[in-house]
Structure formats: C-alpha cells, structure tokens
Design a protein around this motif. Structure first.
Motif, mmCIF file in Angstrom:
data_model
loop_
_atom_site.group_PDB
_atom_site.id
_atom_site.type_symbol
_atom_site.label_atom_id
_atom_site.label_comp_id
_atom_site.label_asym_id
_atom_site.label_seq_id
_atom_site.Cartn_x
_atom_site.Cartn_y
_atom_site.Cartn_z
ATOM 1 N N ARG A 723 35.611 43.832 52.407
ATOM 2 C CA ARG A 723 35.585 45.024 51.545
ATOM 3 C C ARG A 723 35.754 44.649 50.074
ATOM 4 O O ARG A 723 35.150 45.278 49.196
ATOM 5 C CB ARG A 723 36.673 46.010 51.987
ATOM 6 C CG ARG A 723 36.347 46.743 53.281
ATOM 7 C CD ARG A 723 37.228 47.985 53.472
ATOM 8 N NE ARG A 723 38.649 47.655 53.499
ATOM 9 C CZ ARG A 723 39.310 47.252 54.580
ATOM 10 N NH1 ARG A 723 38.652 47.107 55.744
ATOM 11 N NH2 ARG A 723 40.602 46.986 54.531
ATOM 12 N N VAL A 724 36.585 43.629 49.799
ATOM 13 C CA VAL A 724 36.726 43.139 48.416
ATOM 14 C C VAL A 724 35.378 42.632 47.912
ATOM 15 O O VAL A 724 34.949 42.947 46.782
ATOM 16 C CB VAL A 724 37.785 42.027 48.328
ATOM 17 C CG1 VAL A 724 37.769 41.399 46.935
ATOM 18 C CG2 VAL A 724 39.175 42.570 48.636
ATOM 19 N N GLU A 726 32.402 43.436 49.027
ATOM 20 C CA GLU A 726 31.479 44.572 48.880
ATOM 21 C C GLU A 726 31.725 45.312 47.570
ATOM 22 O O GLU A 726 30.782 45.727 46.881
ATOM 23 C CB GLU A 726 31.646 45.529 50.070
ATOM 24 C CG GLU A 726 31.094 44.985 51.378
ATOM 25 C CD GLU A 726 31.535 45.803 52.583
ATOM 26 O OE1 GLU A 726 32.196 46.853 52.375
ATOM 27 O OE2 GLU A 726 31.236 45.401 53.729
ATOM 28 N N HIS A 727 32.999 45.499 47.209
ATOM 29 C CA HIS A 727 33.344 46.126 45.925
ATOM 30 C C HIS A 727 32.745 45.315 44.781
ATOM 31 O O HIS A 727 32.176 45.882 43.827
ATOM 32 C CB HIS A 727 34.865 46.203 45.788
ATOM 33 C CG HIS A 727 35.329 46.537 44.399
ATOM 34 N ND1 HIS A 727 35.435 47.831 43.931
ATOM 35 C CD2 HIS A 727 35.697 45.721 43.357
ATOM 36 C CE1 HIS A 727 35.844 47.808 42.668
ATOM 37 N NE2 HIS A 727 36.023 46.545 42.305
ATOM 38 N N TRP A 728 32.863 44.007 44.865
ATOM 39 C CA TRP A 728 32.357 43.125 43.804
ATOM 40 C C TRP A 728 30.841 43.232 43.671
ATOM 41 O O TRP A 728 30.297 43.373 42.579
ATOM 42 C CB TRP A 728 32.780 41.684 44.122
ATOM 43 C CG TRP A 728 32.372 40.673 43.104
ATOM 44 C CD1 TRP A 728 31.377 39.746 43.205
ATOM 45 C CD2 TRP A 728 32.953 40.472 41.808
ATOM 46 N NE1 TRP A 728 31.306 38.981 42.067
ATOM 47 C CE2 TRP A 728 32.254 39.408 41.194
ATOM 48 C CE3 TRP A 728 33.990 41.088 41.119
ATOM 49 C CZ2 TRP A 728 32.582 38.950 39.916
ATOM 50 C CZ3 TRP A 728 34.307 40.637 39.852
ATOM 51 C CH2 TRP A 728 33.606 39.576 39.265
ATOM 52 N N ARG A 729 30.163 43.189 44.810
ATOM 53 C CA ARG A 729 28.697 43.269 44.778
ATOM 54 C C ARG A 729 28.237 44.644 44.271
ATOM 55 O O ARG A 729 27.239 44.746 43.561
ATOM 56 C CB ARG A 729 28.132 43.007 46.165
ATOM 57 C CG ARG A 729 28.251 41.554 46.635
ATOM 58 C CD ARG A 729 27.423 41.341 47.902
ATOM 59 N NE ARG A 729 27.469 39.969 48.351
ATOM 60 C CZ ARG A 729 28.212 39.529 49.372
ATOM 61 N NH1 ARG A 729 29.008 40.389 50.023
ATOM 62 N NH2 ARG A 729 28.188 38.255 49.732
ATOM 63 N N ALA A 730 28.976 45.689 44.642
ATOM 64 C CA ALA A 730 28.601 47.048 44.212
ATOM 65 C C ALA A 730 28.644 47.173 42.701
ATOM 66 O O ALA A 730 27.941 48.010 42.123
ATOM 67 C CB ALA A 730 29.536 48.077 44.859
ATOM 68 N N ARG A 731 29.464 46.356 42.054
ATOM 69 C CA ARG A 731 29.545 46.384 40.584
ATOM 70 C C ARG A 731 28.612 45.366 39.941
ATOM 71 O O ARG A 731 28.751 45.044 38.759
ATOM 72 C CB ARG A 731 30.983 46.129 40.142
ATOM 73 C CG ARG A 731 31.901 47.286 40.534
ATOM 74 C CD ARG A 731 33.317 47.067 40.076
ATOM 75 N NE ARG A 731 34.105 48.274 40.295
ATOM 76 C CZ ARG A 731 34.673 48.983 39.334
ATOM 77 N NH1 ARG A 731 34.514 48.616 38.082
ATOM 78 N NH2 ARG A 731 35.380 50.047 39.610
ATOM 79 N N ASP A 823 44.410 46.850 46.580
ATOM 80 C CA ASP A 823 44.125 47.511 45.305
ATOM 81 C C ASP A 823 44.413 46.600 44.117
ATOM 82 O O ASP A 823 43.670 46.599 43.116
ATOM 83 C CB ASP A 823 44.951 48.796 45.177
ATOM 84 C CG ASP A 823 44.476 49.887 46.134
ATOM 85 O OD1 ASP A 823 43.337 49.788 46.631
ATOM 86 O OD2 ASP A 823 45.256 50.828 46.394
ATOM 87 N N VAL A 826 41.546 43.974 43.816
ATOM 88 C CA VAL A 826 40.344 44.600 43.258
ATOM 89 C C VAL A 826 40.516 44.846 41.757
ATOM 90 O O VAL A 826 39.609 44.584 40.949
ATOM 91 C CB VAL A 826 40.038 45.922 44.001
ATOM 92 C CG1 VAL A 826 38.990 46.729 43.241
ATOM 93 C CG2 VAL A 826 39.560 45.633 45.411
ATOM 94 N N ASP A 830 38.355 43.326 38.406
ATOM 95 C CA ASP A 830 37.793 44.135 37.318
ATOM 96 C C ASP A 830 38.343 43.678 35.969
ATOM 97 O O ASP A 830 37.605 43.591 34.973
ATOM 98 C CB ASP A 830 38.102 45.619 37.553
ATOM 99 C CG ASP A 830 37.393 46.173 38.778
ATOM 100 O OD1 ASP A 830 36.411 45.540 39.232
ATOM 101 O OD2 ASP A 830 37.818 47.232 39.291
#
Length: 838
Positions: A723-724, A726-731, A823, A826, A830
């Motif tokens: 999930r970490v 995926e968050h990175w790729r989404a940005r 959290d 993540v 950022d």
C-alpha cells in the motif's frame, strides 16, 4: 623593484616581447575564470555605452616582469615572473576580436596584429609579443597566426573558442560599435600593476614567494620551476630531451606520484608526500652550480618515469607485466617503490626478467595472504619503503625480498595459518571488492577456466552459495549438522569456501541449493561446476571446498620463509579494536556481530575482550542485548555495576536488563563505520536502474521481492508495504527493485540524475539509509537528517537514536500494520519529495 599602474595597450606597445619562462606552469584557466573575466569586460562595456568614461576602470591584478636575455637598446625582452595566466587570456581575447571583425573588414587583421600581437620586423619566435611556456606555444602561435584549427584541444584553444563564441552572442547587428567597445575595454579599461624586477634581483625567488601560497602551483610545478632556475644555459636542451618527454609520459597525478617515489627511493620512510617540493629542493641545492649534475638529475627522473609508466600501464605477455597488472588491479600503490627498484635492477641487467617476476610474486603473495587473514594494511607503506631502500643487487634479489617480508611481526601467514584462515575468516569483509574478486579470479584461472572473468564487467559479482538471508529451505539444509542452523550460518556464510563468482547473482538469489546447483552447473567457470557436483551444501561441503581453495592458494601464492622466523604471529585483533573504537555513543553491539566482522567465533571474541583492555568492550552484549554472565571489568579493582554504566552512557535497558534493539549497531553498520568496501557494496545494493529497460527482468525482481516479503514478514505486513508503494506510484513516483540476492525495493526520486531514496524495503525490515543520504545534497546537511529522524520517531514504537544519523537504522515491516506507523511513513515520503524539489 619598481611598480606603476598600466593597461594592456601600454604593456605590449613597442618592439618588445613578454616571455613566459620554462619554470612557469602551462596555461590553466578554464571556463569559470573565463566567464568571470567576460562578465567584468561586459560591465566596463556598459560603462562606455552609457557614456560614463569617467567611471572607475576594472583592476585586473599585477604583472611582475624581469629583464630577459635579449634585453637591448633596440629590442626588449621581459621575463613574466607572475601574471602569465591573465596576459595569455587577454592576448587570446584580442585574437578572437580580430578574427570576429575580419569577417566584416579584412583590414582589422593587419591593424590588430601589428599594433598588439606581433613585432612585424622580427623573425622566428621573437615575432610574438607574448611567448608562452613551451607546452602552450604551438596552440598560442596558431591563434595569433589565425590558424587555430587543430589546436583547440588545449586550454589555450578552449579560451580562444570561448571568446569567439561570446563575441558572436554579444554582437548586436543594430549596434555597429559594440565589438569596438569590447576592444577598447580590453586594451584601456582593465588596469594592471606592472612590477619591474631589478637586474640583480633573483627573479625565481620572487616568483616562488608569489606562487607558493593560496591557490597556487602544484608541487610538480614548483619542482620544475626550481630545476630550470638551476639551468641558466642548459635549460632548453634539458627541457626538450628529458623534461618534456617525462611530462608526455605521465599525467599530472602520476607526475606527482613520480616525484614522491623518487624521494622514497632516496630517503625511505622519511619521505613525506605533502613535502615533495621541499624534498626535491634539498636534492637540487646539493647540486647547485653544477648544471651537468642537474641535467643528470632530470635524466634520472625521465628514467624513473618510464618505470612508473610500466607499473601504471603494464602491457605485454611477460611474467613481469602480469605481476605488475596484479599490483595495478589490487591498487597496491604502497608496493610501487619496491617495484620501481626491481625495474631499475632489471634495466641495468642486474637481475633477469624471471628474477624480477619472482620477487613481485612474493609481494603479491604477501598482500593476498594478509588480506585473507584480515591483517591491517596500515603499516604497508613503511614495510615496502624500507625494503626498497635496503634492497641491493649484490644479493639474491627474490630471496632477499622474501626474507625481508618473512618475520612473524609482519604477519605474512604461513601455509598452516592460511589454511585455517580460509576455513574460518569472513573473507567477504576483507579488503575491497575488486581485491576479493581478483583472488577468486586468480584461483579460477589456475583451474584452467576457458571463460575469462572480466573485473570491469559489473555483472560479475561475488555470490554467496549459502545465502546471506536465510530461508526455510536453507534452514532445513543446515539442520542436522550438529550445531544450530543460525550459528552455522553466521560462521560459514562469509568464508571463502562459500563464495564464488557469478554474473547471475540476482537469478541465484536465495534459491535453494537444488536450484542453484543447476544454474551453477551451467556456468563456464570451473569453480562453479565443482560446486554443482555436490549433492547438498552444508558445513562439510563448505569446509571441504575451503580446504581445496587453500591448497590452490598455497600453490599460487608461496608463503614466507619458515626458518628463523621467530614465534608464530598471533591473531591480529586490529579490526575488532577499531570497530569498538568507532562505536557511536549510546549504542551497543554483540559478540556475534564482532565475530562475523572479523571472521571468528563469538567465544574467542569474548575471551579476548575479557583478557585485554579494549575501548568500549563493556558495550559488547549478547545477541539478545543482555550483559554476558561472565562479564568482568579488565581492572579487578573496578566494582561498578555494568548496567548502571550502560544506562549512564545513554543505553536504554528494559525491565529484564536487555538493551533496546534501536541502539544496536549491526555488523553491516560496524563495517560502514570503518569504511569497509564490502559495507559500501551492501549500502548501495544495485537497483534495477533506468538503463534496465527489459520489463520482464524488472518484473522478475518485483515478483522475487513480493515473494520474500510475504515469506518473511507475513501477509499483513506485506500488504502494508504494498500500500505504501501504491501511494507512491499514485503520486507519480518511481519504484526500483534490487538486483542483489537479498530482495529489496525503494521508492526513488532523482537528485542530479541519480536515484535517491529515504526508505528501503527488505523482506523483513524498512531501512532508513542515513549513510547514503549524508553524501547527497540536500541531505548532506546534518540538520535535515535530524529532522528526518524526528519525523520517523513520531511513529509509535519507533525510536531511532541520534547515534544512527550516519548509519542504516531500520524498523520491522510488521510495524507498518499499525496505521499510525503507516501514516508516518507515507508522510515522510511526501516530505522527502518536497525537500528534494526545493
């Protein structure tokens, strides 16, 4: 001396010549200096364009001149003692202005040439108003003569081309006088202070005092200058026949190395690298007044330069060339004085090629055996320097070299010691990776391998057959050996018997031996084919292979003389002592970590620390962080409670008296603190980079990581890690996967085109690579790394100590299952992206 203010126009007017002498270095200005001068020029051009002729002109610096040999009433020649860089640059700018203006009016060539660049009625080199030192003359004369083509591959040619380019950019078609203003500024608005040296003054002494402070000449420059100061009549001959050929043989770095080696061959270990000029100056003072002896000195330098060239670039198929190639690949510069002496003896026909090669083989063996035994390299300089001075050709030279290196105090391991070290020493931690690969390559070549191992090929790496990260298959493989599997793993994993060479490290990975066996059997390397003949891979097989490699090494690298050697050398504990001395405050390490680092067992480490006074020995605990039951202070009168001491030093102990894991320094971090190359290899584990465009290969790396992540951290932690990502790729972030055996991946950003990461995921842990970040702006700022540490410590259960700010602390992947920790990770990603973007 007489000083007065002048301009370039007044300085070069009339029938005279400014001569840069032999003792001056060549032209050195590059783009930064040229850009600054051009900016100063344009500022003054703006002053003229605005009609402010009364505004201050620009002060450029001083020019020191001394009477030259051609000084006469009808013709004047002046030696440029100081200021040649700015004078050469200004004259090249004039050449560029002339050639720019000629395109519109050919008459500008004759005007600028005869007014500023040449003496029309002189012949030969007297024709040029400025004559640089010999190395720059051809390029400079080509620019003055208007034929710079073919001469632009020099700093002189580069400067000319720089001004040509700037003039094209500056020339405004709407302003017919802009280039004229540049010429006016160059000739009349750049002020110089002209200092004239009296005839009886020592021009070189003045030059030396001016150029021996601040950002000044190199030691080689100063030596050259002093040499030609001592050659008032033979200077040109010596320069042409000996100095220039020497300069052509070696690059500037090698020339400086030559000057040091020459001093070593005369003074032994008394020679100092940072005092090379003073050392040569003393040699030349002893020759003062005798130009023939100074000529011989330079002739000898040229001879030594040829020898150094052979060492630095050995070619050919001779045995001597092969031995010298080994020294070069080993980066054994400490042995160069001895190699120089041997080449001298060979050139003088005092020893044969075979004798020189045999002596070099003993040097090679000395280096290899000490590496395998983990002996410190700190005293190698002194050993070889003394030997180079003491060695004479009247004795059996190879045997003399062997005898000189054989005393037990020099730690050249005997055959018996070498066998034991190969069995037990953690070879993977010893020396540089290139040296380890060279040892394995030499062994492979001796086995008759038909597949050449290219050390320059980055795909060839050192492979652990028994992997560094244990899996269920390998735990099963080691079970039933009579010892705990994890203990056997620590004892054997980094020993030479478990290491080989492979171009398929990532494919071999942590696979079971059955899978690796098939892959190794297909290798062209004989050593891999031999491993593949084994049915299993455990303690017996690793030790059996170690014994075979030891016998091969004994043949390849003959040992010391055994007679009259003195008592056998005891184990060298230097690496262990250095590791404990480097241990940061408020941290601890374990007996097993130290044992793995030095290639020993935990028990001998404990015995040594209990019997010898060693700095920070009390901060060595058991693997679980407990004080050893047998711990005693080295001072029998010391009655302090060890736990109280640890707490007072900032180490946190839990209710059971165990030191917290956050303050533990691992074997890898110890290696990093000591600057061991193997640690650097681990810290910079290869990532599948931007040049790896094979999506299938990248996909295999990703699948391997996910598989190991699930196996070793469990599905819940694996899901949190993914999930970490995926968050990175989404940005819009990029994820790169490790190619090394221990699967890993990192969310990366590019800093100056190179990937950087603030966290890195392994199968069990999340690592924070402070050790890598500290080398890259903006995180080379300790305050920024401290902010990163504090942000991570906001996560529940995370407490990274300050002592880890230059290391590689980690937290367990399982902690990411806690959403509060998730959290924070993540948010840190950022924040990292924002700081890099700043």
């Amino acid at each position: 001396m007489k000083a007065n203010e002048t301009t370039l126009r007044r300085l070069i007017q009339g029938d005279q010549q400014l001569l840069v002498p032999l003792y001056q270095r060549q032209y050195t200005w590059e783009r930064p200096q040229l850009v600054q001068l051009w900016a100063d020029l344009k500022t003054q051009v703006d002053v003229l364009a605005e009609g402010r002729q009364d505004a201050p002109s620009h002060f450029l610096g001083s020019v020191v001149l001394a009477p030259g040999p051609e000084l006469a009433p009808s013709r004047s020649q002046w030696i440029v003692v100081d200021g040649q860089q700015r004078l050469t640059t200004l004259m090249l700018a004039l050449c560029a202005i002339r050639d720019h203006l000629v395109a519109e009016d050919p008459g500008h060539r004759e005007r600028i040439d005869e007014l500023h660049l040449i003496n029309k009625f002189q012949r030969g080199e007297m024709r040029y108003r400025l004559l640089p030192t010999q190395g720059d003359r051809a390029a400079f004369k080509a620019c003055v003569d208007g034929v710079p083509e073919g001469k632009t591959d020099s700093l002189v040619g580069n400067a000319y081309q720089f001004f040509k380019t700037m003039l094209v950019e500056f020339d405004d078609p709407a302003d017919p006088h802009d280039i004229d203003r540049v010429e006016t500024v160059l000739l009349d608005r750049l002020n110089l202070v002209q200092i004239l040296v009296e005839k009886d003054d020592n021009a070189f002494r003045i030059f030396e005092s001016i150029n021996n402070t601040g950002m000044r000449l190199s030691q080689v420059d100063l030596i050259r200058n002093y040499v030609f100061m001592c050659l008032p009549t033979l200077g040109q001959h010596v320069y042409d026949d000996y100095w220039k050929p020497t300069q052509d043989l070696l690059d500037p770095k090698a020339l400086e190395q030559l000057m040091y080696l020459v001093l070593v061959l005369k003074e032994g270990d008394e020679a100092q690298y940072n005092a090379v000029y003073r050392g040569h100056q003393q040699l030349l003072l002893e020759l003062a007044g005798d130009e023939a002896k100074v000529e011989q000195y330079v002739k000898d330098l040229h001879r030594r330069a040829r020898h150094l060239k052979q060492i630095l670039n050995p070619d050919g198929d001779s045995l001597v060339a092969a031995r010298l190639r080994f020294l070069k690949e080993w980066q054994a510069s400490t042995a160069y004085p001895l190699a120089m002496r041997l080449l001298e003896f060979r050139e003088d026909d005092l020893i044969t090629d075979e004798e020189a090669a045999q002596a070099l083989l003993y040097v090679e063996s000395f280096l290899v055996r000490r590496l395998i035994a983990g002996v410190t390299t700190s005293n190698l300089n002194r050993i070889f320097q003394r030997l180079a001075v003491q060695l004479t050709a009247e004795e059996d030279v190879p045997q003399a070299v062997r005898a000189a290196l054989s005393p037990a105090r020099l730690y050249w391991p005997s055959d018996a010691q070498l066998r034991e070290e190969i069995r037990s020493r953690a070879f993977y931690w010893q020396g540089r990776t290139a040296q380890q690969k060279l040892v394995l390559r030499r062994i492979e070549e001796s086995l008759g391998s038909k597949e050449r191992v290219d050390l320059a090929d980055k795909r060839i790496t050192i492979e652990h057959v028994l992997p560094q990260s244990m899996t269920a298959d390998w735990l099963h493989e080691l079970s039933g050996e009579g010892d705990a599997a994890d203990l056997l793993h620590r004892q054997l994993v980094h020993t030479l018997g478990n290491l080989t060479l492979s171009g398929y490290n990532s494919e071999l990975s942590n696979n079971s031996f059955a899978t690796k066996r098939t892959q190794l059997g297909q290798s062209g390397l004989v050593m891999n084919q031999e491993i593949a003949t084994c049915e299993r891979w455990g303690k017996a097989e690793i030790l059996a292979r170690a014994d075979r490699l030891a016998e091969r090494a004994i043949v390849l690298w003959p040992g010391p003389e055994e007679t009259d050697r003195g008592s056998a050398a005891s184990r060298d504990w230097t690496l262990l002592h250095n590791a404990l001395a480097a241990l940061p405050p408020a941290t601890w390490t374990s007996y097993s970590d130290l044992a793995e680092l030095i290639g020993s067992h935990a028990v001998p480490v404990g015995v040594h620390l209990a019997t010898v006074q060693v700095l920070n020995a009390h901060r060595v605990l058991t693997k679980s962080g407990q004080v050893s039951e047998g711990f005693r202070w080295s001072d029998p009168d010391d009655e302090r409670d060890i736990r109280d001491v640890l707490r007072a030093e900032g180490i946190t102990l839990d209710e059971s008296g165990r030191a917290v894991a956050d303050q533990h320094v691992s074997v890898r971090e110890l290696a990093e603190l000591l600057g061991l190359p193997a640690a650097e290899d681990l810290a910079e584990s290869e990532l599948a980079g931007e040049h790896d465009t094979d999506l299938e290969v990248v996909g295999e790396h990703e699948q391997r990581f996910v598989r190991q992540l699930n196996e070793q951290s469990g599905p819940q932690a694996a899901g949190a890690v993914q999930r970490v990502l995926e968050h990175w790729r989404a940005r819009g972030g990029e994820v790169q996967y490790g190619t090394a055996a221990g699967a890993s991946c990192a969310p990366i950003v590019k800093i100056d085109g190179k990937p950087a990461n603030v966290i890195r995921f392994y199968a069990k842990t999340v690592e924070i690579p402070f050790g890598t970040l500290k080398k890259r702006p903006p995180f080379d700022d300790p305050a920024l790394r401290e902010e990163l540490r504090q942000r991570l410590n906001d996560a529940p259960g995370v407490d990274i100590p300050v002592a880890k700010l230059e290391l590689y602390p980690s937290i367990k992947n399982t902690q990411l299952a806690n959403m509060a920790v998730f959290d924070v990770i993540v948010a840190v990603l950022d924040w990292f992206t924002a700081r890099v973007a700043d």
